[in-house]
Design an enzyme around this catalytic site. Structure first.
Site, short mmCIF file in Angstrom:
data_model
loop_
_atom_site.label_atom_id
_atom_site.label_comp_id
_atom_site.label_asym_id
_atom_site.label_seq_id
_atom_site.Cartn_x
_atom_site.Cartn_y
_atom_site.Cartn_z
N GLY A 145 -3.30 8.23 7.54
CA GLY A 145 -2.28 8.91 8.35
C GLY A 145 -0.87 8.40 8.08
O GLY A 145 0.10 9.07 8.46
N GLU A 189 -14.33 -2.62 5.34
CA GLU A 189 -14.05 -2.11 6.69
C GLU A 189 -14.10 -3.25 7.70
O GLU A 189 -15.11 -3.95 7.81
CB GLU A 189 -15.06 -1.01 7.06
CG GLU A 189 -15.02 -0.56 8.51
CD GLU A 189 -13.64 -0.15 9.02
OE1 GLU A 189 -13.03 0.74 8.42
OE2 GLU A 189 -13.17 -0.73 10.02
N HIS A 194 -2.39 9.50 18.21
CA HIS A 194 -2.06 10.20 16.96
C HIS A 194 -0.85 9.58 16.27
O HIS A 194 0.12 10.26 15.98
CB HIS A 194 -1.79 11.68 17.25
CG HIS A 194 -2.97 12.38 17.81
ND1 HIS A 194 -2.88 13.47 18.62
CD2 HIS A 194 -4.29 12.14 17.67
CE1 HIS A 194 -4.09 13.88 18.97
NE2 HIS A 194 -4.98 13.08 18.41
N GLY A 240 -9.10 9.07 5.55
CA GLY A 240 -8.60 8.94 4.18
C GLY A 240 -9.52 8.08 3.33
O GLY A 240 -9.78 8.40 2.16
C1 LIG Z 1 -9.73 8.20 21.57
C2 LIG Z 1 -9.22 8.94 20.36
C3 LIG Z 1 -9.46 10.31 20.24
C4 LIG Z 1 -8.97 11.00 19.12
N1 LIG Z 1 -9.26 12.33 18.98
C5 LIG Z 1 -8.82 12.99 17.89
C6 LIG Z 1 -9.16 14.36 17.70
O1 LIG Z 1 -9.86 14.97 18.50
N2 LIG Z 1 -8.71 14.98 16.58
C7 LIG Z 1 -7.94 14.32 15.66
O2 LIG Z 1 -7.54 14.95 14.68
N3 LIG Z 1 -7.63 13.03 15.81
C8 LIG Z 1 -8.05 12.34 16.89
N4 LIG Z 1 -7.76 11.01 17.03
C9 LIG Z 1 -6.94 10.37 15.99
C10 LIG Z 1 -7.78 10.02 14.76
O3 LIG Z 1 -8.81 9.14 15.12
C11 LIG Z 1 -6.86 9.38 13.71
O4 LIG Z 1 -5.76 10.22 13.47
C12 LIG Z 1 -7.61 9.18 12.40
O5 LIG Z 1 -8.77 8.42 12.60
C13 LIG Z 1 -6.70 8.48 11.39
O6 LIG Z 1 -7.38 8.46 10.17
P1 LIG Z 1 -7.00 7.39 9.05
O7 LIG Z 1 -7.70 7.77 7.81
O8 LIG Z 1 -5.51 7.29 8.98
O9 LIG Z 1 -7.51 5.97 9.57
P2 LIG Z 1 -8.64 5.54 10.59
O10 LIG Z 1 -9.61 6.63 10.81
O11 LIG Z 1 -7.97 4.96 11.78
O12 LIG Z 1 -9.39 4.40 9.79
C14 LIG Z 1 -8.77 3.22 9.38
C15 LIG Z 1 -9.83 2.13 9.29
O13 LIG Z 1 -9.27 1.03 8.58
C16 LIG Z 1 -9.78 -0.17 9.14
N5 LIG Z 1 -8.86 -1.27 8.82
C17 LIG Z 1 -7.61 -1.47 9.29
N6 LIG Z 1 -7.06 -2.56 8.74
C18 LIG Z 1 -8.00 -3.07 7.90
C19 LIG Z 1 -8.03 -4.20 7.05
N7 LIG Z 1 -6.98 -5.03 6.91
N8 LIG Z 1 -9.18 -4.46 6.35
C20 LIG Z 1 -10.25 -3.63 6.45
N9 LIG Z 1 -10.26 -2.53 7.25
C21 LIG Z 1 -9.14 -2.25 7.96
C22 LIG Z 1 -9.86 0.12 10.62
O14 LIG Z 1 -10.82 -0.72 11.23
C23 LIG Z 1 -10.28 1.59 10.64
O15 LIG Z 1 -11.67 1.73 10.76
C24 LIG Z 1 -8.24 10.31 18.13
C25 LIG Z 1 -8.02 8.92 18.25
C26 LIG Z 1 -8.51 8.24 19.34
C27 LIG Z 1 -8.26 6.77 19.45
#
Ligand SMILES: Cc1cc2nc3c(=O)[nH]c(=O)nc-3n(C[C@H](O)[C@H](O)[C@H](O)COP(=O)(O)OP(=O)(O)OC[C@H]3O[C@@H](n4cnc5c(N)ncnc54)[C@H](O)[C@@H]3O)c2cc1C
Ligand code: SF4
Length: 573
Positions: free
Chosen positions: A510, A39, A477, A20
């Protein structure tokens, strides 16, 4: 704080650089805004990524213990949550499976009826898939072929499919590990190397074949002017004096996330904020900010409707198997064993055996003391019957070469809630604490499938130790907690991801997902963020008064013409 010389440090501050966050940064920069991305995690390069999961310091994220890796595990009463923490968020450690969910998800949960989802979303999925370079997996490894054979024996062979993945693969007949100039963005992106099928995606790709966000959205955002602050944790966001709803802008406070003593506190001013810290990260931050009075108007629905995709991790270990089961890509294929239950074949690269300490011999039966007793009996009886083989299965070395993880996801709606509380075992500070009905850890059909899988190869069916001992499933997830809804009585953001109660404040991660997807969520998070960003006008046209409608007014869906105008609202590309 007031803006220095009347100038804001940034137009938008994006908190988190995952799916996102990276979409938001790229699209906002494209619209002409001055953007910063904060980050908490580190920036990784092919050279700095760990070779195996035994390099705990560079794999796990637990900064207070000196572990500054990109993979985090958080333990709750109801679920263990695995998630990423890095520049590029979860994309560094994810397995790059990018699947759209079935259409019926738009008819479930609090987002139903708030957008013309079924008509609108396909174009955003298409954009997301293009930007993440989604293609069909062409590298089926031994684990995928075993999954196919097991599905055939179980009568579901026709549902076998190679996953759709965000990986740069060689064209038919070409060799792998070849470097090409940017193949995705007309020369704007970085050079890329074709996939080797080493199975290492979840340890971070050391070859530049995985389409991680730092090579796609975030790369473009930085190239066009976004300023990225790695190892920078946001600890406060509050409206600037003069307007408690944020109409006058916000102050964002940060500290260095990888340091204990010199935390290097900084303050920035901005007009708008995008929370993109992941489902858990955004919930945790908003609970803190609501409680300390920085953002008191956040909806009381915060923390509700948290979903885990009803996941269970089982598998099979084949000691001494003649092929290397770690080869292929991390999630190479899947099958549907019934209409609700989806199983994917998952692997870690050879040598990355640390997860092996969490796996044990599979035990059927409903959770509780009887299942634990049965598990102990099974382990002892296996040790007596096949002592050498059992010892080999219970120790971690060689685990990745011999193990196939079966990731089982059910499209059944199980929800929990997160609260901000002092846990009984540590009353000194508050944490996220889970509540609600337990998510089932015992899925009989999935266990039967793991048993068949193991039988084919003379191996052992396996499951996760915490599932057996504590009846706690593991999930990568986690979604929800700040869901899209018609009003603050039912959710935290409206259908354009605007936070109820504040101006120019959005959530794009998410946490906004309002239904169980039944498939891996990253493509949906990306597509939703693309849609949310399409509503924000170009910098030259903004009046900085964007807010969710107050009261119980649902958002009006826009016409096709309006949607078309939104898409062409960019400064370049
Ligand atoms: C081992 C593993 C395998 C996976 N495989 C898949 C797959 O094959 N396909 C799939 O669809 N999904 C997969 N996922 C899930 C996927 O990684 C997540 O659903 C996705 O990354 C979520 O996206 P997001 O935008 O919500 O946040 P994220 O990608 O989790 O990013 C959030 C970021 O915010 C940062 N953050 C948090 N709090 C703060 C703060 N206070 N200040 C600054 N930064 C902060 C974190 O460090 C992180 O880098 C997997 C997850 C894991 C752990
Ligand atoms: S299989 Fe290996 S080379 Fe291919 S994307 Fe995954 S880590 Fe990179």
């Amino acid at each position: 704080m007031s803006p220095r010389n009347g100038q804001f440090d940034f137009d938008f501050i994006v908190i988190g650089s995952g799916f996102g966050g990276s979409v938001s940064a790229h699209r906002l920069v494209e619209k002409g805004y001055k953007v910063a991305v904060m980050e908490m995690g580190r920036r990784w390069t092919p050279d700095s990524l760990p070779r195996t999961s035994w390099s705990l310091r560079s794999w796990l994220w637990r900064p207070k213990l000196g572990l500054h890796g990109f993979f985090n595990m958080q333990f709750f009463r109801h679920v263990t949550i695995f998630h990423g923490c890095a520049v590029g968020g979860g994309s560094i450690t994810y397995a790059c499976t990018l699947l759209p969910p079935p259409e019926k998800v738009w008819e479930a949960g609090s987002w139903t009826g708030l957008g013309n989802w079924k008509a609108e979303m396909p174009q955003y999925y298409e954009t997301a898939a293009h930007m993440l370079g989604v293609t069909e997996n062409k590298i089926l490894g031994p684990a995928d072929l075993l999954l196919q054979r097991t599905a055939e024996t179980a009568g579901s062979g026709d549902t076998f499919y190679p996953t759709r993945v965000g990986i740069f693969q060689a064209a038919e007949g070409q060799a792998s590990n070849q470097t090409f100039p940017d193949p995705f963005f007309g020369g704007e992106g970085p050079a890329r190397t074709t996939c080797l099928g080493c199975g290492g995606c979840m340890m971070g790709c050391r070859f530049g074949a995985k389409n991680t966000l730092d090579l796609t959205y975030l790369y473009l955002a930085e190239k066009h002017g976004a300023r990225l602050f790695p190892e920078t944790q946001v600890v406060n966001v509050q409206p600037l004096p003069g307007a408690s709803d944020g109409a006058a802008g916000y102050e964002v406070c940060t500290v260095k996330s990888t340091s204990w003593i010199r935390r290097h506190p900084q303050r920035f001013s901005c007009r708008g904020v995008v929370f993109a810290a992941s489902s858990l990260g955004t919930m945790e931050l908003l609970f803190q900010l609501k409680e300390k009075g920085s953002l008191p108007a956040i909806s009381p629905e915060l923390g509700k409707h948290v979903r885990t995709n009803s996941e269970s991790l089982i598998g099979a270990r084949m000691p001494g198997y003649h092929e290397d089961l770690s080869l292929g890509i991390a999630i190479g294929s899947g099958v549907y064993i019934d209409e609700h239950t989806h199983i994917e074949a998952v692997r870690y690269p050879s040598g990355s055996d640390a997860m092996g300490v969490l796996t044990t011999i599979l035990t059927n039966g409903h959770p509780g003391p009887r299942r634990i007793a049965l598990w102990i009996r099974n382990v002892i009886s296996s040790l007596l019957r096949h002592p050498v083989k059992t010892l080999r299965v219970l120790q971690p070395w060689g685990w990745a070469r011999e193990f196939v993880i079966l990731l089982c996801m059910q499209a059944l709606d199980n929800q929990i809630e997160m609260h901000w509380q002092r846990p009984w075992f540590w009353p000194f500070r508050k944490f996220l604490v889970s509540r609600g009905q337990k998510v089932p850890t015992y899925i009989p059909k999935a266990n039967e499938f793991a048993q068949k899988f193991a039988q084919l190869t003379g191996g052992f069916p396996m499951s996760m130790l915490p599932e057996i001992l504590f009846n706690v499933p593991g999930t990568a997830h986690c979604i929800g907690g700040c869901v899209i809804a018609d009003s603050s009585t039912n959710g935290v953001v409206d259908s354009r991801h605007r936070v109820f109660g504040y101006k120019n404040m959005y959530i794009c991660d998410g946490s906004v997902v309002a239904a169980n997807l039944g498939v891996n969520p990253s493509l949906t998070i990306t597509a939703l963020a693309e849609r949310a960003m399409s509503f924000i006008p170009p910098a030259a046209q903004t009046s900085w008064d964007d807010a969710a409608p107050s009261g119980d007014q649902a958002d009006a869906c826009d016409t096709d013409e309006e949607a078309g105008n939104r898409r062409s609202n960019t400064v370049f590309s």
